[in-house]
Write a protein that holds these residues in place. Structure first.
Motif, mmCIF file in Angstrom:
data_model
loop_
_atom_site.group_PDB
_atom_site.id
_atom_site.type_symbol
_atom_site.label_atom_id
_atom_site.label_comp_id
_atom_site.label_asym_id
_atom_site.label_seq_id
_atom_site.Cartn_x
_atom_site.Cartn_y
_atom_site.Cartn_z
ATOM 1 N N PRO A 1 -7.026 35.326 53.229
ATOM 2 C CA PRO A 1 -6.832 34.740 54.567
ATOM 3 C C PRO A 1 -6.224 35.767 55.521
ATOM 4 C CG PRO A 1 -6.087 33.228 52.868
ATOM 5 C CD PRO A 1 -6.387 34.526 52.176
ATOM 6 N N MET A 2 -6.719 35.777 56.749
ATOM 7 C CA MET A 2 -6.256 36.746 57.739
ATOM 8 C C MET A 2 -5.139 36.142 58.578
ATOM 9 S SD MET A 2 -9.997 38.195 58.854
ATOM 10 C CE MET A 2 -9.353 39.171 60.211
ATOM 11 N N ASP A 3 -4.026 36.853 58.665
ATOM 12 C CA ASP A 3 -2.861 36.387 59.414
ATOM 13 C C ASP A 3 -2.846 37.080 60.774
ATOM 14 O OD1 ASP A 3 -0.490 35.284 60.195
ATOM 15 O OD2 ASP A 3 0.770 36.592 58.955
ATOM 16 N N ILE A 4 -3.315 36.354 61.807
ATOM 17 C CA ILE A 4 -3.416 36.917 63.151
ATOM 18 C C ILE A 4 -2.416 36.224 64.068
ATOM 19 C CG2 ILE A 4 -4.909 37.346 65.136
ATOM 20 C CD1 ILE A 4 -5.841 38.863 62.716
ATOM 21 N N ASP A 5 -1.475 36.992 64.604
ATOM 22 C CA ASP A 5 -0.548 36.478 65.608
ATOM 23 C C ASP A 5 -1.074 36.931 66.967
ATOM 24 O OD1 ASP A 5 1.468 35.837 67.350
ATOM 25 O OD2 ASP A 5 3.095 36.659 66.129
ATOM 26 N N THR A 6 -1.611 35.983 67.742
ATOM 27 C CA THR A 6 -2.248 36.351 69.006
ATOM 28 C C THR A 6 -1.248 36.811 70.061
ATOM 29 O OG1 THR A 6 -2.193 34.030 69.718
ATOM 30 C CG2 THR A 6 -4.201 34.806 68.628
ATOM 31 N N ASN A 7 0.035 36.609 69.800
ATOM 32 C CA ASN A 7 1.058 37.050 70.754
ATOM 33 C C ASN A 7 1.668 38.394 70.377
ATOM 34 O OD1 ASN A 7 0.994 34.674 72.433
ATOM 35 N ND2 ASN A 7 2.006 33.585 70.762
ATOM 36 N N ALA A 8 1.170 38.987 69.294
ATOM 37 C CA ALA A 8 1.712 40.267 68.834
ATOM 38 C C ALA A 8 0.622 41.333 68.863
ATOM 39 C CB ALA A 8 2.283 40.120 67.429
ATOM 40 N N GLY A 9 1.005 42.557 68.655
ATOM 41 C CA GLY A 9 0.060 43.662 68.675
ATOM 42 C C GLY A 9 -0.507 43.970 67.303
ATOM 43 N N GLU A 10 -1.355 44.995 67.259
ATOM 44 C CA GLU A 10 -1.994 45.382 66.004
ATOM 45 C C GLU A 10 -0.995 45.903 64.977
ATOM 46 O OE1 GLU A 10 -6.168 47.188 66.140
ATOM 47 O OE2 GLU A 10 -5.295 47.844 68.043
ATOM 48 N N ASP A 11 0.123 46.433 65.444
ATOM 49 C CA ASP A 11 1.060 47.086 64.534
ATOM 50 C C ASP A 11 1.738 46.125 63.567
ATOM 51 O OD1 ASP A 11 2.265 46.034 66.836
ATOM 52 O OD2 ASP A 11 4.042 47.283 66.599
ATOM 53 N N VAL A 12 1.649 44.806 63.811
ATOM 54 C CA VAL A 12 2.291 43.847 62.909
ATOM 55 C C VAL A 12 1.313 43.290 61.874
ATOM 56 C CG1 VAL A 12 3.933 43.197 64.703
ATOM 57 C CG2 VAL A 12 1.862 41.827 64.389
ATOM 58 N N LEU A 13 0.049 43.689 61.929
ATOM 59 C CA LEU A 13 -0.942 43.176 60.990
ATOM 60 C C LEU A 13 -0.703 43.757 59.600
ATOM 61 C CD1 LEU A 13 -4.156 43.548 63.199
ATOM 62 C CD2 LEU A 13 -2.847 41.458 62.788
ATOM 63 N N ASP A 14 -0.860 42.915 58.571
ATOM 64 C CA ASP A 14 -0.683 43.418 57.210
ATOM 65 C C ASP A 14 -1.903 44.231 56.785
ATOM 66 O OD1 ASP A 14 -2.653 41.702 55.620
ATOM 67 O OD2 ASP A 14 -1.444 40.135 56.548
ATOM 68 N N ASP A 15 -1.750 44.982 55.712
ATOM 69 C CA ASP A 15 -2.794 45.920 55.283
ATOM 70 C C ASP A 15 -4.106 45.217 54.950
ATOM 71 O OD1 ASP A 15 -1.037 47.989 55.628
ATOM 72 O OD2 ASP A 15 -0.513 48.178 53.503
ATOM 73 N N ASN A 16 -4.026 44.059 54.287
ATOM 74 C CA ASN A 16 -5.251 43.337 53.934
ATOM 75 C C ASN A 16 -6.008 42.880 55.176
ATOM 76 O OD1 ASN A 16 -5.079 43.506 51.121
ATOM 77 N ND2 ASN A 16 -3.744 41.711 50.987
ATOM 78 N N ILE B 1 -13.787 34.409 60.033
ATOM 79 C CA ILE B 1 -14.471 34.837 61.259
ATOM 80 C C ILE B 1 -13.742 34.289 62.484
ATOM 81 C CG2 ILE B 1 -16.597 34.616 62.608
ATOM 82 C CD1 ILE B 1 -18.166 34.741 60.007
ATOM 83 N N SER B 2 -13.222 33.072 62.388
ATOM 84 C CA SER B 2 -12.460 32.494 63.496
ATOM 85 C C SER B 2 -11.197 33.303 63.772
ATOM 86 C CB SER B 2 -12.098 31.040 63.178
ATOM 87 O OG SER B 2 -11.350 30.458 64.223
ATOM 88 N N ALA B 3 -10.526 33.745 62.706
ATOM 89 C CA ALA B 3 -9.337 34.586 62.881
ATOM 90 C C ALA B 3 -9.717 35.928 63.509
ATOM 91 C CB ALA B 3 -8.653 34.806 61.534
ATOM 92 N N TYR B 4 -10.847 36.473 63.103
ATOM 93 C CA TYR B 4 -11.342 37.723 63.685
ATOM 94 C C TYR B 4 -11.648 37.534 65.170
ATOM 95 C CZ TYR B 4 -14.513 41.750 64.322
ATOM 96 O OH TYR B 4 -15.126 42.899 64.775
ATOM 97 N N ASP B 5 -12.192 36.377 65.518
ATOM 98 C CA ASP B 5 -12.449 36.032 66.918
ATOM 99 C C ASP B 5 -11.141 36.047 67.722
ATOM 100 O OD1 ASP B 5 -14.086 34.555 69.142
ATOM 101 O OD2 ASP B 5 -12.425 33.195 68.742
ATOM 102 N N ASP B 6 -10.077 35.461 67.159
ATOM 103 C CA ASP B 6 -8.770 35.477 67.826
ATOM 104 C C ASP B 6 -8.279 36.913 68.024
ATOM 105 O OD1 ASP B 6 -8.777 32.725 67.849
ATOM 106 O OD2 ASP B 6 -7.394 32.508 66.158
ATOM 107 N N TYR B 7 -8.480 37.737 67.005
ATOM 108 C CA TYR B 7 -8.064 39.141 67.079
ATOM 109 C C TYR B 7 -8.788 39.858 68.222
ATOM 110 C CZ TYR B 7 -8.287 44.125 65.901
ATOM 111 O OH TYR B 7 -8.276 45.501 65.964
ATOM 112 N N LEU B 8 -10.095 39.680 68.305
ATOM 113 C CA LEU B 8 -10.873 40.360 69.341
ATOM 114 C C LEU B 8 -10.491 39.881 70.738
ATOM 115 C CD1 LEU B 8 -14.439 40.322 67.726
ATOM 116 C CD2 LEU B 8 -12.866 42.264 67.860
ATOM 117 N N ALA B 9 -10.290 38.571 70.873
ATOM 118 C CA ALA B 9 -10.051 37.997 72.196
ATOM 119 C C ALA B 9 -8.634 38.228 72.698
ATOM 120 C CB ALA B 9 -10.359 36.501 72.174
ATOM 121 N N TYR B 10 -7.643 38.231 71.780
ATOM 122 C CA TYR B 10 -6.259 38.205 72.248
ATOM 123 C C TYR B 10 -5.385 39.358 71.771
ATOM 124 C CZ TYR B 10 -7.246 33.719 74.227
ATOM 125 O OH TYR B 10 -7.787 32.726 74.997
#
Length: 363
Positions: free
Chosen positions: A159-174, A34-43
Motif C-alpha cells: 500500500p502506498m502512503d501518500i500525504d497530499t499536504n507533504a512533499g516527496e521527501d517524506v515518502l517511504d522507500d517502498n 493507482i488512486s494513491a498515485y493519482d493523489d501523488y501526481l495531482a497534489y
C-alpha cells in the motif's frame, strides 16, 4: 440551480472502484494503488496538465486489457446503483422547482443509468465519456499482455502512503519505488503502444473540469456562481466548492472528506439526503444568509420556524420530518477555521459509515 457531484452526495457506490475490483483479480489493490498515485501526481508534484480524478484515465487500459466491455460496465452500474436513503425523494422534490445537474467524474455508463433512475435527464449530466468497446477493438494482443503484466506488478506493490499536504521527501522507500515504476509505465512505455490514444482522449471530469462543467450549466440558464447550490464530497470537488463559496453561493459538503469540508461553507453529515433538500430549499428561497442563520442555530425549532414563515416548501418539510423523526438527526455546520478540524473528523466518520470503509477512505 443545484450542481452536484453524484457518488457520495447521492449514491454510495464508487463505480470505478467496483468495476476494477469485480472485473480484475486483485483489482481492489490495483485501484487503491493507482488512486494513491493519482493523489501523488495531482497534489505532491503537481504534474502539469494533470487533474485529480484522472484515475479514470489511468485505469482504462487495464479494463480494456482484461477484456471488460461496455456490457460489463452497464451491468455493474445496475448492480451497484445504491442510493443513499432519501436521495430519490429529495431529487424528485427539488426538481419540481429547480434544475438539478449532475457533475461527476464517473464513467458515463454509471451516471446515465443511475441518473435515469433518479429522474434526472441525460442532458443535465456531465461525466467522463468512455467508449470502451471502440478502444478495445483497436488494441493488439501484445499491448494487452504488457498492460496485464503491469497490473500484476501494481497489485504486488505494498500500500502506498501518500500525504497530499507533504512533499516527496517524506515518502517511504517502498512508495518511492512504486511511484518510479508507475512513472515509467504510464509516461514512457504506454505512450509507445496502442493505448496512447486511451491516455490522450479520455478526459475525466474532475477538478478544473468539474468547475468548467459547473460554469457551462449556469450559463445555460443565465445564472452565475452566486446562484448555485454546489454539492460535493471529495478531492475532485474542491475547486467548484471553493469558487462557489467565494462567489457567495451555497457550497455544501455532504459527508465530505477534508478536501470538501475545507472548501465549503456548509458541511452536512447524515445517512439521509433529505437534509440536503431542506438546506438547498432555504438557499433558493431566502439566500445564503438564511442558511447560515439556520445551521448556526440548528435544530427542530429553527426548522419549524422557517416552515411557518413560508420559507420551506411543505412537501420538503414533511419529507424531512418523516426522515428524521425518531432517527439519527443530521449534523449541519457553518464551517469556520475554529470548527473545521472537528467537522472533518465527524464528517469522515459518517463518510465511512454510509459508503463503507474501502470507498470512504478514497480521496
Amino acid at each position: 440551480m443545484i450542481n452536484s457531484d453524484w457518488e457520495g452526495p447521492w449514491v454510495t457506490a464508487d463505480h470505478a472502484f467496483n468495476i476494477v475490483r469485480q472485473g480484475i483479480e486483485g483489482g481492489d489493490r490495483l485501484f487503491t494503488n493507482i488512486s494513491a498515485y493519482d493523489d501523488y501526481l495531482a497534489y505532491v508534484v503537481n504534474k502539469k496538465n494533470y487533474e485529480p480524478g484522472n484515475t479514470l484515465a489511468l485505469i482504462a487500459p487495464f479494463l480494456i486489457a482484461f477484456g471488460l466491455d461496455n456490457d460489463f460496465l452497464v451491468k455493474k452500474a445496475k448492480d451497484n446503483a445504491n442510493f443513499i436513503a432519501g436521495s430519490i425523494k429529495a431529487i424528485e422534490l427539488l426538481r419540481r422547482s429547480y434544475t438539478v445537474n449532475i457533475i461527476s467524474t464517473s464513467y458515463h455508463q454509471y451516471v446515465h443509468y443511475t441518473a435515469y433512475l433518479a429522474g434526472v435527464p441525460e442532458e443535465n449530466t456531465y461525466c467522463t465519456w468512455f467508449p470502451i468497446d471502440e478502444y478495445a477493438s483497436e488494441m493488439s494482443g501484445t499491448d494487452k499482455d504488457l498492460v496485464r503484466e503491469m497490473a500484476r506488478t501494481i497489485i504486488s506493490m505494498p500500500p502506498m502512503d501518500i500525504d497530499t499536504n507533504a512533499g516527496e521527501d517524506v515518502l517511504d522507500d517502498n512508495t518511492v519505488r512504486s511511484i518510479r515504476q508507475m512513472d515509467c509505465f504510464f509516461w514512457d512505455i504506454l505512450p509507445s503502444t496502442g493505448f496512447c490514444s486511451v491516455l490522450e482522449e479520455i478526459k475525466p471530469i474532475g477538478g478544473t473540469s468539474k468547475y468548467e462543467a459547473l460554469i457551462s450549466a449556469l450559463d445555460k440558464e443565465g445564472q452565475d456562481l452566486k446562484q448555485s447550490a454546489t454539492i460535493g464530497d471529495s478531492i475532485t470537488d474542491w475547486k467548484m466548492l471553493d469558487l462557489t463559496r467565494d462567489a457567495g453561493g451555497l457550497a455544501l459538503s455532504f459527508n465530505g472528506n477534508e478536501y470538501a469540508v475545507s472548501n465549503c461553507n456548509v458541511a452536512v453529515m447524515s445517512g439521509n439526503c433529505m437534509v440536503t433538500a431542506l438546506l438547498v430549499e432555504v438557499f433558493e428561497r431566502d439566500g445564503l444568509g438564511a442558511v447560515e442563520a439556520l445551521v448556526s442555530d440548528w435544530g427542530w425549532p429553527s426548522i419549524k420556524e422557517l416552515y411557518q414563515q413560508g420559507k420551506v416548501d411543505s412537501a420538503i418539510y414533511n419529507a424531512f420530518r418523516h426522515a428524521f423523526t425518531g432517527s439519527d438527526f443530521p449534523h449541519a455546520v457553518w464551517v469556520t477555521e475554529d470548527n473545521q478540524d472537528k467537522t472533518v473528523e465527524v464528517s469522515k466518520r459518517y463518510r465511512r459509515s454510509v459508503r463503507g470503509t474501502q470507498i470512504g477512505v478514497l480521496g
